[in-house]
Write a protein that holds these residues in place. Structure first.
Motif, PDB file in Angstrom:
ATOM      1  N   ARG A  69     -11.764  -5.278  47.360  1.00 55.49           N
ATOM      2  CA  ARG A  69     -11.715  -3.960  46.718  1.00 55.49           C
ATOM      3  C   ARG A  69     -12.423  -2.902  47.542  1.00 55.49           C
ATOM      4  NH1 ARG A  69      -9.953  -4.026  41.737  1.00 55.49           N
ATOM      5  NH2 ARG A  69      -9.456  -6.070  40.888  1.00 55.49           N
ATOM      6  N   TYR A  70     -12.168  -1.660  47.184  1.00 55.17           N
ATOM      7  CA  TYR A  70     -12.812  -0.538  47.867  1.00 55.17           C
ATOM      8  C   TYR A  70     -14.035  -0.089  47.081  1.00 55.17           C
ATOM      9  CZ  TYR A  70      -8.803  -0.452  50.832  1.00 55.17           C
ATOM     10  OH  TYR A  70      -7.843  -0.808  51.737  1.00 55.17           O
TER      11      TYR A  70
ATOM     12  N   HIS B  43     -15.063   2.662  45.982  1.00 53.24           N
ATOM     13  CA  HIS B  43     -14.980   3.602  44.867  1.00 53.24           C
ATOM     14  C   HIS B  43     -14.574   2.938  43.558  1.00 53.24           C
ATOM     15  CE1 HIS B  43     -10.594   3.675  44.890  1.00 53.24           C
ATOM     16  NE2 HIS B  43     -10.676   3.671  46.213  1.00 53.24           N
ATOM     17  N   GLU B  44     -14.232   1.651  43.631  1.00 56.28           N
ATOM     18  CA  GLU B  44     -13.855   0.950  42.406  1.00 56.28           C
ATOM     19  C   GLU B  44     -15.059   0.386  41.667  1.00 56.28           C
ATOM     20  OE1 GLU B  44     -10.298  -1.628  42.891  1.00 56.28           O
ATOM     21  OE2 GLU B  44     -10.350  -0.940  44.958  1.00 56.28           O
TER      22      GLU B  44
END
Lengths: 358, 318
Positions: free
Chosen positions: B146-147, B149-150
């Motif tokens: 995941r990135y 910002h998640e």
């Protein structure tokens, strides 16, 4: 809380805000698990493409642009006329095929068809020199698109390298490099373009048969003019973006981890500039197309008989009141290309900028 | 006593402020010295702009120090060996939002130090190491792709901590790692810092402005004022019996969760503003706001002197 007994709770008083637990159900394991599940994660590129494809305007623009590109590739293979060919019937020049309306035939051609001959329709009519107008517009679009794409790529490459060096190095290097940009910026665009295109057209000569010769000196000189002049805007944009990205803590974090400047630019700074690069390149293409049309309109662009959308529009100006459709077709083409490229650019920006994620 | 793990001697960090042709020097850090033993935490407190963060960054050579010496485990850190030393000294940043690259997945963020120092033989080993680090800081394995910002602030800070731990350092500078977080999350993250210290034996320089947090996690606390350390002592001793007038006023401003005690307490409110580090007062930097200031304070700068039991104070009058 596991063995908490609902029945042992004190009874709810009238008007009290106490929650009546007997009305609640315990969450099952499955429901609890649902709380943990986050949205499905995809790679950056896939995610961006998915969002781009969800944007109806961008998709419509892409279809339009693809259609235009297909037409300019395929049409010259199907249409039996060439852009510089003066129409003939049975080897004789057809003098009546002048300024025909769309989908009409001249008298000679009607005779020819009546005698059982096959004649490809003039989809957009003909021009004042008895040439098929459709194929001229197609070639004009070709020229405009090629100039737009290549000029933007040249601008992008020069601007990106210059801008990232200037932005990352900072200090005196940045100061000097930006003064050079200011200098170029302060020159009157059009004057320089006109002078350069005159000079390049005379100076450049290519071996016949080479790729550049096939493009023609005019086109190449136009690329060079764009490359020399318009990179400054791109360089400024990218420098400004890098200056702001450079201040982020993740750059400092990469430094504290021990990453080299080259890998910081490659792995952290340029990917984060990507949205700016994409949007400004996408917007550079229509602006290059505009400039090319303008140059051709004033007679400095591509050389006759090679048409471009600008020179076609210029030619149409003369008979505007009698044959308005001759201005409409190239103008419509410019509109279509520029509008769809702008919309695609916007769609790309929305799709690839994680900060805009909703 | 055993040799300390990290030794900072007379660290100076001046920034040039160009004003036309004249160059003024902003003395962000002006002669700071301290020592940190292995698997020990030194808390560093002080008000905003007093140079706490700069101390941490100069130690890791994120800024080129103007003067002074930083030694890690007996080796002096210089420009030439900093690349190797980065494997030993790492940093956790204050803002969990800007300190993670938004274009990279968690796996790549945590794996970056491994890439830089070539700490794995193949992709599978890298993946395994990253998962192991994520497990240590309490992240789930399926978060790897995941990135940043998640994630929430607390989870992001965990990612930042995992990145710092990736090279297995002996010392981590924690630059206000919890001040951007919710109070409930702060507790979780601080407890995790302590667990990691017990398990891995890392030493921390814990920079913060919340004295209660610092007291909880630190063995010793150093108080900074205008680029200098004014008092160093054992955490409990400093909090219970502060000597320097600045530390006293700092501690009197710490909120007490009992209103009865809070009402009876006498607060020492400092007058005036912090002097500009561009125009430092002569002698003791605190004298302009100090209740006990005398003529001597304006003439000579007090050095840190031992007041018994490893309690160092830089003041003429206390």
């Amino acid at each position: 809380m596991e063995n908490y007994d609902v029945n042992k709770m004190p009874k709810k008083q009238f008007l009290s805000a106490q929650i009546d637990l007997s009305k609640f159900e315990k969450a099952t394991d499955e429901e609890k698990q649902q709380q943990d599940i986050m949205g499905e994660s995809t790679t950056f590129f896939k995610d961006g493409m998915k969002k781009l494809l969800k944007n109806p305007l961008a998709v419509a623009s892409m279809i339009v642009l693809l259609f235009v590109i297909t037409v300019i590739i395929v049409a010259p293979m199907i249409v039996p006329y060439s852009y510089e060919e003066i129409l003939t019937v049975n080897g004789k020049r057809d003098k009546g095929a002048k300024n025909l309306k769309p989908f009409t035939y001249s008298k000679e051609e009607q005779k020819f068809i009546a005698n059982g001959g096959e004649r490809f329709p003039h989809i957009m009519g003909t021009d004042e020199q008895c040439r098929d107008y459709f194929i001229r517009v197609v070639y004009g679009t070709r020229v405009s698109l090629i100039v737009g794409f290549f000029a933007s790529i040249i601008v992008l490459i020069i601007g990106m390298i210059y801008g990232s060096i200037s932005g990352y190095a900072g200090g005196r290097v940045d100061l000097f490099m930006m003064r050079v940009v200011d200098l170029i910026y302060s020159l009157p665009d059009m004057l320089v373009i006109i002078l350069l295109s005159v000079v390049f057209t005379n100076v450049l000569s290519f071996k016949s048969g080479s790729f550049l010769a096939a493009l023609g000196t005019n086109m190449v000189s136009m690329f060079m003019v764009f490359g020399l002049l318009y990179w400054v805007t791109m360089a400024r944009l990218i420098r400004a973006e890098i200056l702001s990205i450079k201040e982020n803590d993740y750059i400092l974090a990469a430094k504290s981890v021990g990453a080299s400047p080259v890998s910081i630019i490659k792995k952290h700074i340029l990917p984060n500039c990507l949205s700016v690069i994409i949007i400004s390149t996408a917007l550079q293409i229509p602006s290059a197309i505009f400039t090319e049309s303008y140059l051709s309109f004033v007679g400095l662009g591509v050389q006759a008989p090679m048409p471009s959308l600008g020179s076609l529009a210029n030619a149409a100006r003369e008979g505007l009141q009698s044959y308005p459709y001759k201005l409409v077709f190239p103008a419509l083409m410019i509109c279509l290309i520029v509008l769809s490229l702008n919309l695609i650019g916007d769609g790309l920006r929305d799709a690839f900028d994680p900060k805009l994620k909703r | 006593m055993a040799e300390p793990l990290v030794k900072v001697e007379d660290l100076k960090q001046y920034f040039p402020i160009r004003n036309g042709l004249k160059v003024n020097w902003l003395k962000a850090v002006d002669g700071v010295s301290f020592e940190i033993n292995a698997s020990e935490t030194l808390g560093l407190v002080g008000e905003s702009g007093c140079g706490k963060t700069t101390v941490g960054r100069s130690m890791l050579r994120l800024y080129e120090p103007t003067g002074g010496k930083v030694t890690f485990d007996g080796t002096e850190i210089t420009k030439s060996n900093i690349q190797q030393m980065r494997k030993e000294m790492q940093m956790v940043f204050q803002d969990p939002y800007s300190s993670l690259d938004p274009r990279m997945t968690v796996e790549d963020i945590i794996g970056e130090p491994l890439d830089v120092h070539h700490l794995y033989a193949n992709k599978a080993e890298r993946h395994e190491k990253v998962l192991d680090l994520m497990d240590q800081v309490g992240l789930k394995a399926d978060h790897a792709a995941r990135y940043a910002h998640e994630f929430s602030g607390g989870q992001r800070q965990r990612i930042g901590i995992a990145r710092a731990l990736a090279v297995n350092p002996g010392f981590i500078v924690c630059d206000e790692p919890v001040s951007a977080l919710d109070v409930s999350i702060q507790a979780q993250v601080i407890n995790m810092f302590e667990e990691l210290q017990n398990k891995l034996g890392v030493a921390y320089l814990f920079i913060a402005h919340d004295l209660l947090v610092v007291r909880h996690i630190s063995k010793r606390i150093a108080v900074m004022y205008l680029g200098r350390i004014v008092e160093v002592a054992d955490a409990d001793e400093l909090c219970d019996e502060p000597q320097h007038p600045y530390s006293q006023s700092l501690l009197s401003a710490v909120p007490i969760p009992d209103p009865k005690i809070a009402r009876e307490r006498k607060r020492i409110v400092l007058e005036g503003d912090v002097p500009s580090p561009l125009h430092m007062p002569s002698g003791c930097p605190f004298r302009t706001r100090c209740r006990y200031a005398t003529e001597k304070c304006a003439l000579e700068r007090p050095e840190l002197t031992d007041r018994g039991g490893d309690h160092f104070v830089a003041c003429w009058n206390k």
